[in-house]
Scaffold this motif. Structure first.
Motif, short mmCIF file in Angstrom:
data_model
loop_
_atom_site.label_atom_id
_atom_site.label_comp_id
_atom_site.label_asym_id
_atom_site.label_seq_id
_atom_site.Cartn_x
_atom_site.Cartn_y
_atom_site.Cartn_z
N ILE A 170 7.61 5.67 -3.88
CA ILE A 170 6.26 5.66 -3.32
C ILE A 170 5.51 4.41 -3.78
N LYS A 171 5.72 4.02 -5.03
CA LYS A 171 5.07 2.83 -5.56
C LYS A 171 5.55 1.58 -4.82
N TYR A 172 6.87 1.51 -4.56
CA TYR A 172 7.40 0.35 -3.84
C TYR A 172 6.83 0.27 -2.42
N VAL A 173 6.86 1.41 -1.74
CA VAL A 173 6.35 1.44 -0.36
C VAL A 173 4.87 1.09 -0.34
N SER A 174 4.13 1.56 -1.33
CA SER A 174 2.72 1.24 -1.42
C SER A 174 2.51 -0.27 -1.55
N MET A 175 3.37 -0.91 -2.36
CA MET A 175 3.25 -2.36 -2.54
C MET A 175 3.60 -3.10 -1.26
N TRP A 176 4.51 -2.54 -0.45
CA TRP A 176 4.81 -3.17 0.83
C TRP A 176 3.60 -3.15 1.75
N ILE A 177 2.70 -2.20 1.53
CA ILE A 177 1.47 -2.13 2.32
C ILE A 177 0.35 -2.91 1.65
N ILE A 178 0.20 -2.68 0.34
CA ILE A 178 -0.90 -3.32 -0.38
C ILE A 178 -0.70 -4.83 -0.49
N ARG A 191 8.57 8.95 -7.25
CA ARG A 191 7.31 8.27 -7.51
C ARG A 191 7.47 6.76 -7.47
N SER A 234 -1.45 -6.76 2.77
CA SER A 234 -2.85 -6.48 3.12
C SER A 234 -3.79 -7.25 2.21
#
Length: 393
Positions: A365-373, A362, A376
């Protein structure tokens, strides 16, 4: 007016660099500090020196991309100050969510938002940068997987990084000239392993400087008002200040990632991440050191945990592997002394297969999400700001 705005920009640059220093110093020196090899103050001092060396050499290529390559015109002082504001906002959001700061990606996003708003975005350059952002995690993961599956188990069984009680070196004061000599419990092996660990820390600090100094310095370079060397010195000072202050706590935890794995595994991660980051910085690609670090950790864990099955079984999850569970935490368990590492595809000792979790899926997933968010959000906010206030550009 210009002098006041430049002063505001320098303060913003120092704020960005300060926060970068807090996170980067922890990632770079946390394993060594945790192992008792180096003290926090020494780590921060060495970090500052090598951050400057990285920023003033390889970092210049990233600086050129950020200040001239992403948009077809040079950043003005007012636009540079606004960009630094959005970088600082990205850092704040990342800190709120408790994840490593994707500063390089946030910086690119803010400048890209400016380019979109003013119709000056260099689409070829931004496409190349984004393609590397996609490829880099894959590279880090597979290099880590190869290390974890084929290299780390044997090296971990044969190599032991020693740390004895007392100082590593002392000064011999008997003669007229002070001479360094071994501490009371120091051996040649300990001296060699400690030197190796420190060298890797210096290498990663150099890499952090190459990738992160431009984030705090580039928005104020050129038409914005500062010379490159001056901007690098300011950014280095800010990063060093963060290393001596807020990084003291992050060096103890290293974000909860590297602290959970042995020092030897952390060294593999550091070398891999630093090499990837330095290589991309050399060709002028703004890249996050954290991105390469996290994905290398994941790769080593996956490679180490899948040793009991063949590569084909690990990739395809063939039916015959259903009864053999893949344990993601295998890397944190020590190899059994005096016993050879089982060949690929054979069951390993229970002690190896049931170590603590290497990483929380999890969290990844949070780190990868921040790389996108992160990028952006900075792109959209910067775009909206420069559309509403076109005079700032």
């Amino acid at each position: 007016m210009v002098e006041t705005l430049l002063l505001v920009g320098i303060i913003a640059s120092i704020f960005v660099g300060f926060n970068i220093g807090g996170s980067s110093t922890g990632i770079t020196w946390g394993p060594s500090v945790g192992a008792g090899i180096v003290k926090k103050t020494t780590a921060a001092a060495v970090m500052t020196v090598f951050v400057f060396l990285g920023g003033i050499t390889v970092g210049q290529n990233v600086m050129a991309t950020l200040s001239e390559g992403i948009i077809t015109t040079n950043l003005t002082l007012s636009a540079g100050v606004a960009v630094l504001f959005f970088i600082g906002l990205g850092i704040l959001v990342a800190n709120i969510f408790g994840v490593p700061v994707p500063t390089s990606m946030t910086t690119v996003g803010a400048i890209a938002g400016l380019g979109l708003a003013t119709d000056t975005l260099n689409y070829a350059t931004i496409a190349e940068i984004i393609s590397w952002w996609i490829v880099t995690p894959i590279i880090g993961f597979w290099i880590g997987a190869v290390i974890g599956r084929y290299v780390y188990p044997e090296v971990n069984r044969r190599v032991k990084i020693e740390k004895s009680d007392g100082p590593l070196l002392t000064l011999d004061r008997q003669g007229t000239v002070l001479k360094p000599t071994f501490g009371p419990n120091t051996s040649w092996r300990e001296l060699g392993s400690t030197t190796f660990v420190l060298a890797i820390g210096c290498y990663m600090a150099f890499s952090a400087g190459a990738s992160n100094v431009p984030n705090a310095a580039a928005p104020l370079v050129g038409e914005a008002g500062l010379e490159v060397n001056t901007a690098v010195i300011i950014a280095t000072f800010a990063i060093g200040f963060g290393g001596f202050t807020i990084a003291r706590r992050t060096m103890e935890s290293v974000g909860g990632e590297l602290s959970d794995i042995p020092l030897l595994a952390a060294l593999f991660v550091m070398v891999t991440a630093a090499t990837i980051t330095t290589a991309l910085s050399y060709i002028g690609i703004p890249i996050s050191l954290v991105m390469a670090t996290v994905m290398t950790i994941v790769g080593i864990g996956w490679g180490r945990a899948t040793r009991p099955i063949t590569f084909r079984e690990a990739v395809t999850r063939a039916p015959e592997v259903k009864d053999r569970e893949i344990q993601l935490g295998a890397i944190v368990a020590e190899e059994i002394e005096d016993e050879p590492t089982p060949p690929i595809g054979e069951e390993e000792a229970e002690e190896v297969l049931h170590g603590s979790d290497l990483f929380n899926p999890r969290a990844v997933i949070k780190y990868v999400s921040m790389w996108i968010i992160g990028p952006s959000m900075s792109t959209l906010l910067a775009y909206g700001f420069f559309i509403i206030f076109p005079g700032v550009t």
